[in-house]
Design an enzyme around this catalytic site. Structure first.
Site, PDB file in Angstrom:
ATOM      1  N   GLY A   8     102.903 -24.361 -62.210  1.00 37.97           N
ATOM      2  CA  GLY A   8     103.902 -24.205 -61.163  1.00 37.97           C
ATOM      3  C   GLY A   8     103.606 -22.973 -60.323  1.00 37.97           C
ATOM      4  O   GLY A   8     102.758 -22.989 -59.437  1.00 37.97           O
ATOM      5  N   GLY A   9     104.285 -21.878 -60.628  1.00 31.96           N
ATOM      6  CA  GLY A   9     104.197 -20.655 -59.829  1.00 31.96           C
ATOM      7  C   GLY A   9     102.779 -20.207 -59.505  1.00 31.96           C
ATOM      8  O   GLY A   9     102.467 -19.890 -58.353  1.00 31.96           O
ATOM      9  N   GLY A  35     108.791 -21.457 -65.571  1.00 37.51           N
ATOM     10  CA  GLY A  35     109.286 -20.454 -64.639  1.00 37.51           C
ATOM     11  C   GLY A  35     109.959 -19.271 -65.314  1.00 37.51           C
ATOM     12  O   GLY A  35     110.638 -18.486 -64.657  1.00 37.51           O
ATOM     13  N   GLU A  40     112.636 -30.962 -64.324  1.00 39.03           N
ATOM     14  CA  GLU A  40     113.584 -30.647 -63.244  1.00 39.03           C
ATOM     15  C   GLU A  40     114.183 -31.935 -62.679  1.00 39.03           C
ATOM     16  O   GLU A  40     115.351 -31.963 -62.270  1.00 39.03           O
ATOM     17  CB  GLU A  40     112.872 -29.820 -62.161  1.00 39.03           C
ATOM     18  CG  GLU A  40     112.608 -28.403 -62.658  1.00 39.03           C
ATOM     19  CD  GLU A  40     111.392 -27.728 -62.078  1.00 39.03           C
ATOM     20  OE1 GLU A  40     110.851 -28.189 -61.057  1.00 39.03           O
ATOM     21  OE2 GLU A  40     110.945 -26.718 -62.673  1.00 39.03           O
ATOM     22  N   SER A  63     104.686 -21.500 -67.377  1.00 37.29           N
ATOM     23  CA  SER A  63     104.245 -20.103 -67.226  1.00 37.29           C
ATOM     24  C   SER A  63     102.772 -19.899 -67.559  1.00 37.29           C
ATOM     25  O   SER A  63     102.382 -18.870 -68.105  1.00 37.29           O
ATOM     26  CB  SER A  63     105.126 -19.164 -68.054  1.00 37.29           C
ATOM     27  OG  SER A  63     106.463 -19.236 -67.593  1.00 37.29           O
ATOM     28  N   GLU A  99     105.477 -29.972 -71.201  1.00 36.26           N
ATOM     29  CA  GLU A  99     106.047 -28.766 -70.589  1.00 36.26           C
ATOM     30  C   GLU A  99     107.342 -28.399 -71.308  1.00 36.26           C
ATOM     31  O   GLU A  99     108.391 -28.993 -71.031  1.00 36.26           O
ATOM     32  CB  GLU A  99     106.355 -29.014 -69.112  1.00 36.26           C
ATOM     33  CG  GLU A  99     105.141 -29.372 -68.286  1.00 36.26           C
ATOM     34  CD  GLU A  99     105.370 -29.078 -66.809  1.00 36.26           C
ATOM     35  OE1 GLU A  99     104.622 -28.260 -66.266  1.00 36.26           O
ATOM     36  OE2 GLU A  99     106.311 -29.639 -66.211  1.00 36.26           O
ATOM     37  N   HIS A 138     109.276 -35.059 -64.487  1.00 35.71           N
ATOM     38  CA  HIS A 138     109.337 -33.596 -64.634  1.00 35.71           C
ATOM     39  C   HIS A 138     110.728 -33.213 -65.145  1.00 35.71           C
ATOM     40  O   HIS A 138     111.729 -33.826 -64.754  1.00 35.71           O
ATOM     41  CB  HIS A 138     109.036 -32.911 -63.298  1.00 35.71           C
ATOM     42  CG  HIS A 138     108.776 -31.443 -63.464  1.00 35.71           C
ATOM     43  ND1 HIS A 138     109.799 -30.535 -63.624  1.00 35.71           N
ATOM     44  CD2 HIS A 138     107.623 -30.748 -63.545  1.00 35.71           C
ATOM     45  CE1 HIS A 138     109.264 -29.329 -63.790  1.00 35.71           C
ATOM     46  NE2 HIS A 138     107.953 -29.433 -63.742  1.00 35.71           N
ATOM     47  N   ASN A 185     101.638 -28.039 -59.378  1.00 36.40           N
ATOM     48  CA  ASN A 185     102.879 -28.625 -58.900  1.00 36.40           C
ATOM     49  C   ASN A 185     103.553 -27.591 -58.005  1.00 36.40           C
ATOM     50  O   ASN A 185     104.095 -26.605 -58.497  1.00 36.40           O
ATOM     51  CB  ASN A 185     103.761 -28.978 -60.112  1.00 36.40           C
ATOM     52  CG  ASN A 185     105.117 -29.496 -59.710  1.00 36.40           C
ATOM     53  OD1 ASN A 185     105.385 -29.741 -58.525  1.00 36.40           O
ATOM     54  ND2 ASN A 185     106.003 -29.668 -60.688  1.00 36.40           N
ATOM     55  N   TRP A 186     103.475 -27.838 -56.712  1.00 31.05           N
ATOM     56  CA  TRP A 186     104.006 -26.845 -55.770  1.00 31.05           C
ATOM     57  C   TRP A 186     105.531 -26.841 -55.729  1.00 31.05           C
ATOM     58  O   TRP A 186     106.136 -25.952 -55.133  1.00 31.05           O
ATOM     59  CB  TRP A 186     103.450 -27.120 -54.350  1.00 31.05           C
ATOM     60  CG  TRP A 186     101.974 -26.914 -54.207  1.00 31.05           C
ATOM     61  CD1 TRP A 186     101.076 -26.624 -55.211  1.00 31.05           C
ATOM     62  CD2 TRP A 186     101.213 -26.966 -53.000  1.00 31.05           C
ATOM     63  NE1 TRP A 186      99.809 -26.511 -54.687  1.00 31.05           N
ATOM     64  CE2 TRP A 186      99.863 -26.715 -53.328  1.00 31.05           C
ATOM     65  CE3 TRP A 186     101.537 -27.219 -51.647  1.00 31.05           C
ATOM     66  CZ2 TRP A 186      98.848 -26.700 -52.369  1.00 31.05           C
ATOM     67  CZ3 TRP A 186     100.527 -27.206 -50.698  1.00 31.05           C
ATOM     68  CH2 TRP A 186      99.200 -26.935 -51.061  1.00 31.05           C
ATOM     69  N   LYS A 187     106.148 -27.859 -56.309  1.00 35.13           N
ATOM     70  CA  LYS A 187     107.619 -27.991 -56.293  1.00 35.13           C
ATOM     71  C   LYS A 187     108.127 -27.884 -54.841  1.00 35.13           C
ATOM     72  O   LYS A 187     107.422 -28.309 -53.926  1.00 35.13           O
ATOM     73  CB  LYS A 187     108.262 -26.964 -57.237  1.00 35.13           C
ATOM     74  CG  LYS A 187     107.642 -27.044 -58.648  1.00 35.13           C
ATOM     75  CD  LYS A 187     108.388 -26.253 -59.694  1.00 35.13           C
ATOM     76  CE  LYS A 187     107.667 -26.397 -61.032  1.00 35.13           C
ATOM     77  NZ  LYS A 187     108.375 -25.737 -62.131  1.00 35.13           N
TER      78      LYS A 187
HETATM   79  P1  13P Z   1     105.625 -22.625 -64.026  1.00 33.38           P
HETATM   80  O1  13P Z   1     104.111 -22.596 -64.158  1.00 33.38           O
HETATM   81  O2  13P Z   1     106.119 -21.981 -62.797  1.00 33.38           O
HETATM   82  O3  13P Z   1     106.290 -22.170 -65.283  1.00 33.38           O
HETATM   83  O4  13P Z   1     106.010 -24.186 -63.857  1.00 33.38           O
HETATM   84  C1  13P Z   1     105.480 -25.117 -64.714  1.00 33.38           C
HETATM   85  C2  13P Z   1     105.849 -26.468 -64.217  1.00 33.38           C
HETATM   86  O5  13P Z   1     106.990 -26.858 -64.261  1.00 33.38           O
HETATM   87  C3  13P Z   1     104.795 -27.294 -63.633  1.00 33.38           C
HETATM   88  O6  13P Z   1     105.222 -28.593 -63.422  1.00 33.38           O
END
Ligand code: 13P
Length: 259
Positions: free
Chosen positions: A243-244, A183, A107, A222, A177, A105, A18-20
């Site tokens: 994510g990251g 993050g 977020e 993470s 998640e 998600h 997920n590149w956000k």
């Molecule tokens: P991180 O891997 O950056 O913690 O993000 C996880 C995430 O929200 C993937 O959708």
């Protein structure tokens, strides 16, 4: 229901990135090209999925053409079409060869007020357009600390996934998640992940029976090459939503090699 076991490869293994709201279109293409070049290292039974921003779908879909990388969007509108300024309909995503849509998600729930009612409408749009939802669930830190995490994920499933038809349920992918791990550099321990993944599968099975043994349940929060192996080794963890670490080709592929 038989004991879920990885030995029998009952479930697809998926590592989704997920590149956000990251990368310019050019950087996105560069990342996609780098991933394509590393695909020889990804085990053939692991599906690699990338979810760039909407604005990159066209260019990224061209960059990954001819590879086994699957494309996802990070969201879609709850409506079919019309006067919804700024929204992107599911039907606008399919022309780019997308297979998945991330829905719910944390977020989106937290910053954009997505409720189960919204998500039920988004689910309908996803299925109506032949796409597959990666439906995200997970508790916040205070909910974990007060022992409410089981109830939270149960409600997130009951209010949305329970409304699917059995045929729709066959396709769904769940991503657990924990919000406190996203993050933050703090992951759930492999045992914590297994405990709640097994519970999630039980909740799914209470409605959909044996079918739940085939539902991929991904862990997110993470996740990185250094911890993926331990988490993925657990019986009910079928991959990750990253994510990251999905923004660095070698790290993302490193995670995909961790089964
Ligand atoms: P991180 O891997 O950056 O913690 O993000 C996880 C995430 O929200 C993937 O959708």
């Amino acid at each position: 229901m038989g004991q879920p076991s990885k030995k029998f490869k009952m479930r697809n293994k998926i590592v989704a990135g997920n590149w956000k709201m990251n990368t310019t279109p050019a950087e996105g293409v560069e990342l996609a090209i780098a991933l394509k070049a590393l695909m020889t290292e990804v085990p053939s039974d692991v599906e690699l999925v990338i979810a760039p921003p909407f604005t990159h779908l066209d260019a990224v879909s061209k960059a990954i053409a001819g590879s086994a990388i699957a494309l996802s969007s990070q969201d879609c509108a709850a409506e079919t079409a019309g006067a919804y300024t700024g929204e992107i309909a599911a039907s606008m995503i399919t022309p780019f060869g997308a297979k998945y849509v991330i829905l719910g998600h944390s977020e989106r729930r937290e910053y954009y007020g997505e409720t189960s009612a919204t998500l039920n409408n988004k689910m309908a749009q996803v299925y109506a357009n032949g796409l597959i939802p990666i439906y995200c669930i997970g508790e916040k830190l205070d909910e974990r600390e007060s022992g409410k995490h089981f109830d939270i994920v149960k409600a997130q499933i009951e209010e949305v996934v329970y409304n699917l038809t059995p045929e729709q349920f066959d396709a769904v992918v769940i991503a657990y998640e924990p919000v406190w791990a996203i993050g933050t550099g703090k992951t759930a321990s492999a045992d914590q992940a297994q405990e709640i993944h097994a519970y999630i599968r039980e909740v799914l099975a209470a409605k959909f029976g044996d079918k739940a043994a085939k539902t991929p349940i991904l862990y997110g929060g993470s996740c990185k090459p250094s911890n993926a192996q331990e988490i993925f080794s657990k019986a009910d963890v079928d991959g990750g939503l990253i994510g990251g670490a999905a923004l660095v080709a070698a790290d993302f592929v490193g995670i995909a090699k961790s089964f």
